[in-house]
Design a protein around this motif. Structure first.
Motif, PDB file in Angstrom:
ATOM      1  N   THR A  29       0.845  -1.243   0.058  1.00  0.00           N
ATOM      2  CA  THR A  29      -0.042   0.302  -0.142  1.00  0.00           C
ATOM      3  C   THR A  29       0.929   1.365  -0.114  1.00  0.00           C
ATOM      4  O   THR A  29       2.195   0.966   0.178  1.00  0.00           O
ATOM      5  CB  THR A  29      -0.970   0.099   1.401  1.00  0.00           C
ATOM      6  N   LEU A  54      -0.761   4.623 -11.081  1.00  0.00           N
ATOM      7  CA  LEU A  54      -0.432   3.585 -11.015  1.00  0.00           C
ATOM      8  C   LEU A  54      -0.601   2.705 -12.408  1.00  0.00           C
ATOM      9  O   LEU A  54      -1.419   2.786 -12.872  1.00  0.00           O
ATOM     10  CB  LEU A  54      -1.301   2.636 -10.123  1.00  0.00           C
ATOM     11  N   VAL A  59      -4.918   7.263  -9.455  1.00  0.00           N
ATOM     12  CA  VAL A  59      -5.613   6.373  -8.480  1.00  0.00           C
ATOM     13  C   VAL A  59      -5.684   7.439  -7.070  1.00  0.00           C
ATOM     14  O   VAL A  59      -4.975   8.326  -6.959  1.00  0.00           O
ATOM     15  CB  VAL A  59      -4.951   5.260  -7.966  1.00  0.00           C
ATOM     16  N   TRP A  64      -5.604   0.699  -3.048  1.00  0.00           N
ATOM     17  CA  TRP A  64      -4.982  -0.096  -4.145  1.00  0.00           C
ATOM     18  C   TRP A  64      -3.591  -0.685  -3.428  1.00  0.00           C
ATOM     19  O   TRP A  64      -3.388  -0.290  -2.442  1.00  0.00           O
ATOM     20  CB  TRP A  64      -4.569   0.807  -5.374  1.00  0.00           C
ATOM     21  N   THR A  65      -2.931  -1.442  -4.146  1.00  0.00           N
ATOM     22  CA  THR A  65      -1.899  -2.176  -3.956  1.00  0.00           C
ATOM     23  C   THR A  65      -0.970  -1.983  -5.058  1.00  0.00           C
ATOM     24  O   THR A  65      -1.568  -2.031  -6.374  1.00  0.00           O
ATOM     25  CB  THR A  65      -1.759  -3.484  -3.173  1.00  0.00           C
ATOM     26  N   ALA A  66       0.411  -1.925  -5.126  1.00  0.00           N
ATOM     27  CA  ALA A  66       1.383  -2.004  -6.018  1.00  0.00           C
ATOM     28  C   ALA A  66       2.018  -3.179  -5.882  1.00  0.00           C
ATOM     29  O   ALA A  66       2.658  -3.433  -4.748  1.00  0.00           O
ATOM     30  CB  ALA A  66       1.986  -0.656  -6.371  1.00  0.00           C
ATOM     31  N   ASP A  70       4.764  -3.113 -11.392  1.00  0.00           N
ATOM     32  CA  ASP A  70       4.191  -1.856 -11.493  1.00  0.00           C
ATOM     33  C   ASP A  70       4.904  -0.714 -11.240  1.00  0.00           C
ATOM     34  O   ASP A  70       6.221  -0.755 -11.010  1.00  0.00           O
ATOM     35  CB  ASP A  70       3.209  -2.112 -10.225  1.00  0.00           C
TER      36      ASP A  70
END
Length: 81
Positions: A29, A54, A59, A64-66, A70
């Protein structure tokens, strides 16, 4: 696994680089990413007026998560005329 961070404008000055690659074990995160950065940079990217993209899409700061492969770009407000 690697996550690419891109800093634009004044954020590049704070980071000292235009890009940083983070070695990661899994998706992160924004707060987890910030924990891995220098304190001054972590504060700068967490500012309310910094936009985040992202993989090329804007975003919101959370939700969200990367992960591996990414790209996160941090976009400070623009000024000028």
């Amino acid at each position: 696994m690697s996550l690419k961070l891109v800093f634009l404008g004044r954020l590049e000055d704070v980071a000292g680089h235009g890009e940083i690659a983070l070695d990661i074990a899994g998706p992160l995160t924004l707060s987890e990413i910030a924990e891995r950065l220098e304190p001054q940079l972590a504060v700068a990217i967490s500012a309310a007026n910094v936009r985040i993209a992202l993989n090329g899409s804007l975003v919101s700061p959370g939700g969200w998560t990367a992960g591996n492969g990414d790209e996160l770009a941090f976009l400070p407000p623009v000024s000028g005329g």
